[in-house]
Design an enzyme around this catalytic site. Structure first.
Site, short mmCIF file in Angstrom:
data_model
loop_
_atom_site.label_atom_id
_atom_site.label_comp_id
_atom_site.label_asym_id
_atom_site.label_seq_id
_atom_site.Cartn_x
_atom_site.Cartn_y
_atom_site.Cartn_z
N GLY A 168 0.83 -1.19 0.00
CA GLY A 168 0.00 0.00 0.00
C GLY A 168 0.87 1.25 0.00
CB SER A 219 7.82 5.43 5.44
OG SER A 219 8.18 6.80 5.35
CG PHE A 262 9.90 -1.01 9.72
CD1 PHE A 262 11.19 -0.58 9.94
CD2 PHE A 262 9.52 -2.25 10.24
CE1 PHE A 262 12.10 -1.36 10.65
CE2 PHE A 262 10.42 -3.03 10.94
CZ PHE A 262 11.71 -2.58 11.15
CB CYS A 275 4.19 8.69 2.49
SG CYS A 275 5.57 7.67 3.04
#
Length: 237
Positions: A91, A157, A171, A188
């Site tokens: 995602g 992130s 991550f 992002c």
């Protein structure tokens, strides 16, 4: 470096090209799909410079950032990026990975964790928050924004993929080094976000390997928080 507790194995892989790490994840996910007894793993590594983006028709985050939100001709897409771009099954929008950044790839069967993706994401965030707390950094979550922050600055992130309830990707924690490659994208998909690192926040000269060792210890200690504890069934004698 490799350690295991219960059914989680943590492996420090050193610096590895993104393509190799992706292939290794795919290999482990396939093994776990074929055999549910295969242990969960957390791969820790550092990459040569790359950009990644999730499979989304909206690729506006690949544009260079502008204060007014404007995009110059030719900046939309990957042509202006100084490093390779990979479109992957996670995602989220565009981000950068490179030297000085700790990458964590948990490959975990969420069927043993209540099939709860929200709980898994919060577990990852808490793991990173606890790690940063140990380094004297007051990190937090931000409502509706997955990741970890120090004030209004983003330090980690998170972007995951799930296949048949088995996780991959994970991550990226900024430890040290050059953050300027983030300036070529909208990290992002968040406009005007400031990226930071452990080094910037503390002036401490920590290596990625050192931070990986601390993360390994915390993950092994806290993986039980993710698991579903099944109640003992009564036995009639």
């Amino acid at each position: 470096m490799s350690a295991a507790v219960a059914d989680l194995r943590v492996r420090w892989l050193g610096r590895m090209k993104f393509q190799r790490a992706l292939a290794l994840q795919e290999e482990i996910v396939l093994k776990k799909r074929e055999d549910s007894s295969v242990e969960d793993q957390l791969l820790l590594t550092e990459h040569e410079p790359v950009y990644t983006i999730g499979r989304t028709p909206d690729q506006s985050s690949l544009s260079a950032r502008r204060t007014a939100g404007q995009i110059r001709s030719g900046e939309l897409g990957a042509a202006h990026l100084p490093h390779p771009l990979f479109v992957i099954n996670r995602g989220g929008q565009a981000t950068y990975h490179g030297p000085g950044q700790l990458m964590g790839y948990p490959i975990i069967d969420l069927r043993r964790c209540g099939q709860d993706l929200h709980k898994y994401l919060r577990w990852l965030e808490q793991l990173l928050i606890d790690l940063l707390t140990e380094n004297g950094i007051a990190a937090t979550r931000r409502e509706s924004l997955t990741g970890v922050w120090v004030g209004d600055r983003k330090i980690a992130s998170i972007g995951v993929g799930v296949r048949h309830w088995i996780t991959m990707h994970g991550f990226a924690l900024n430890v040290c080094g050059d953050l300027s490659p983030f300036n070529h994208i909208v990290p992002c998909g968040i406009n005007n976000v400031a990226m930071t690192s452990i080094e910037k926040e503390t002036s401490a000269a920590l290596s990625v390997a050192c931070v990986a060792a601390s993360l390994e210890r915390l993950a092994l200690n806290q993986v039980s928080d993710l698991r579903v504890i099944r109640e003992a069934q009564p036995i009639n004698i």
